[in-house]
Design a protein around this motif. Structure first.
Motif, short mmCIF file in Angstrom:
data_model
loop_
_atom_site.label_atom_id
_atom_site.label_comp_id
_atom_site.label_asym_id
_atom_site.label_seq_id
_atom_site.Cartn_x
_atom_site.Cartn_y
_atom_site.Cartn_z
N PHE A 18 0.84 -1.20 0.00
CA PHE A 18 0.00 0.00 0.00
C PHE A 18 0.87 1.24 0.00
O PHE A 18 1.62 1.49 0.94
N HIS A 22 -1.36 4.84 -4.05
CA HIS A 22 -2.55 4.00 -3.93
C HIS A 22 -3.64 4.71 -3.14
O HIS A 22 -4.82 4.62 -3.46
N CYS A 23 -3.24 5.37 -2.06
CA CYS A 23 -4.21 6.05 -1.20
C CYS A 23 -4.95 7.12 -1.99
O CYS A 23 -6.19 7.20 -1.95
N ALA A 66 -5.04 1.22 4.75
CA ALA A 66 -5.05 0.10 3.81
C ALA A 66 -6.20 -0.85 4.10
O ALA A 66 -6.94 -1.24 3.18
N GLU A 70 -9.32 -1.68 1.71
CA GLU A 70 -9.52 -3.08 1.29
C GLU A 70 -10.92 -3.56 1.65
O GLU A 70 -11.51 -4.35 0.91
N PHE A 76 -4.35 -3.91 -3.59
CA PHE A 76 -3.18 -3.08 -3.88
C PHE A 76 -1.97 -3.94 -4.20
O PHE A 76 -1.65 -4.87 -3.45
N PRO A 82 -4.86 0.72 -7.92
CA PRO A 82 -5.72 -0.19 -7.16
C PRO A 82 -6.71 -0.90 -8.08
O PRO A 82 -7.16 -0.35 -9.08
#
Length: 105
Positions: A18, A22-23, A66, A70, A76, A82
């Motif tokens: 992660f 990705h965030c 994360a 999820e 990820f 993602p």
């Protein structure tokens, strides 16, 4: 039931996979602001902003982000945007018509 050693390994995998990018991408996919993610993950907005700016934040905050994302069905992998987890009910639909047929399952 997983042992504490197994939990530690899973946490390290989640932390490796992660990334700050990705965030940002996951929030965009979900249409969430930093404030909404903060409420959902119980992580401060400041920590989210620091993480997304690639600054240091506590591992616990990163894991909370994360795991919460999820829980929304996202997965990820380093170097990739993602993806969405495979929905078993959607497998019965025509993949091209679903619109997410190119996503990771």
């Amino acid at each position: 039931m997983a042992t504490s050693a197994m939990n530690l390994i899973l946490e390290h995998i989640a932390l490796f996979q992660f990334t700050p990018t990705h965030c940002v991408q996951a929030r965009a996919m979900l249409g969430w602001s930093a404030e909404q993610l903060s409420r959902e993950a119980q992580v401060s907005v400041e920590d989210i902003q620091r993480f997304e700016a690639q600054q240091d934040v506590a591992d616990a905050a990163r894991l909370a982000l994360a795991y919460r994302l999820e829980a929304q069905g996202l997965v990820f992998f380093p170097g990739f945007a993602p993806g969405r987890k495979l929905n078993p009910q959607a497998m019965q639909q025509n993949a091209v018509e679903r619109g997410d047929f190119a996503q990771v399952g």
